[in-house]
Enzyme design. Sequence first.
Site: not given
Ligand code: GAL
Length: 378
Positions: A125, A201, A271, A311, A338
Site C-alpha cells: 500500500h 480502502h 484476501d 481485491q 478494493e
Molecule cells: C488489504 C490487504 C490485506 C491487508 C489489509 C490491511 O488490502 O489485501 O492483506 O494487508 O489490506 O491490513
Amino acid sequence: MRQICFLALLGFPLLAHANDPQVDDFGSTQDGTAVEIYTLKSSTGLTAKIMTRGATLVQLHVPDKDGKSEDVILGWDDVAGYESEDNQYFGCSTGRVCNRIALGKFSLEGKEYSLATNNEPNHLHGGAERSLDKVVWKAKGYSNDKGQGVRFTYVSPDGEEGYPGELKITVTYFVPADANRLTISYKATTDKATPVNLTNHAYFNLSGAGSDTVLDHMLQLNADTYTPTDETLIPTGTIDSVEGTPLDFRKIKKIGARIEKLTNTGALGYDHNFVLNPKPNDDSPFNLAAVLRDPASGRTLRISTDQPGIQFYSGNFLKGQKGKSGKTYAHRSAVCLETQHFPDSVNHENFPSTILKPGEEFKSSTQLSFGIIKPKAE
Ligand code: GAL
C-alpha cells in the site's frame, strides 16, 4: 471566504454555490498540520464524510430497510485514531501503488528500484512513512446541478517512498443529489515513468460499523478467474478459474459458507484479487464488479468500476481494536472490496500494465451504489 473563487479577486462578486459541501475542522496531525472534513449528502439519505488526511472516507451513512441510517464503514472519531497502530488503512486513498510489490523491488526502463518492505517480506500500500494514506491533501468542495463533491490533490515528490517521478494526483468524491451513490475517481500525471495503482480502502459492515462479523453477508463477484498467490500473497503469475474453489462467487453466496477452507492459508481467509469479467459492450465506462447484501439490515451495495480487478479482503487481520464511539472491530467484522489493477503488476508482464508515462493521464473511477433488498412478492 475560502470558497470565493479567484474571479472575485478580479472584481467579479462570484460566491460559492449555495449547495457547496459543508467543511469542518477535524483537528490536526501529530506534527500539527490542520485536518478538515467535508460532508457530502444526497437528498435520499446518504451522507459521506471525507477528511484531508489520506483523502480518507471517515463516515458513510446509508438507510436500512426501515429507513434507519447507520454508518457502514470502520474508522475513528479523530485523527489520532487514524494515526495509531490500530489503523489498517481504514477508508483511505491507497497508493502510490496499492496492494503488494514482491520484496519491494521492481525495475523500470533499465533501473532497479527498492521500496520499503513494510509487510515483510513485501511492500504494501505505497510504503511506510509517506504513502498516500498518511499525508494531508489539499481539498476543494464543489457543487453543481447534479450533486456535491470534493476534490483532493496531492503532489508526491520524485523519489517519495522510493517511487520514480513527481506524481500529481487528484481524488474526487461525488454524491449525486438524487441517489444513494458515492463515486470515487482518480487522476494522475507524472514526469517520469512510474507504477500507479490507486484504490479506496473502506471496510464495510452493512449492519453498521462495529457489528458482528460479516460472515452472514452475501457476496457476488463478477469474476470467472483470480490471481493465485504464494504464502506471502504475491501472485504466482497465473490466472486460474474460480470453478470448484471457495472463490467461486459467480452466484451470490454467504461469505462465511466456505471461508474456513482458507483459514490455514497465507491469506487467513479471503484476501484475493479477482479478475473482473470483460465489460459488456455498452456506452458506460463502468463494469459491475461486486454485489454485497446484508440480510439483517436489508442494505445492499453494488460496486461498479473501470478497473480490471477487485481485491476481496474479509478483515482477517482485524484484531478487536476500538473504533468510532468505542465500538469494537472484531476479526472478520468488515469486508474490503478494493477495485484496482492486479497486485505486483509491475513484476508481471502478463498483467494489465500499471506504468504511467510522462504525457499520459492515469484515470479511474468506481461507483458505490447503496440500496435495500427488495421484499419478495407474496
Ligand atoms: C488489504 C490487504 C490485506 C491487508 C489489509 C490491511 O488490502 O489485501 O492483506 O494487508 O489490506 O491490513
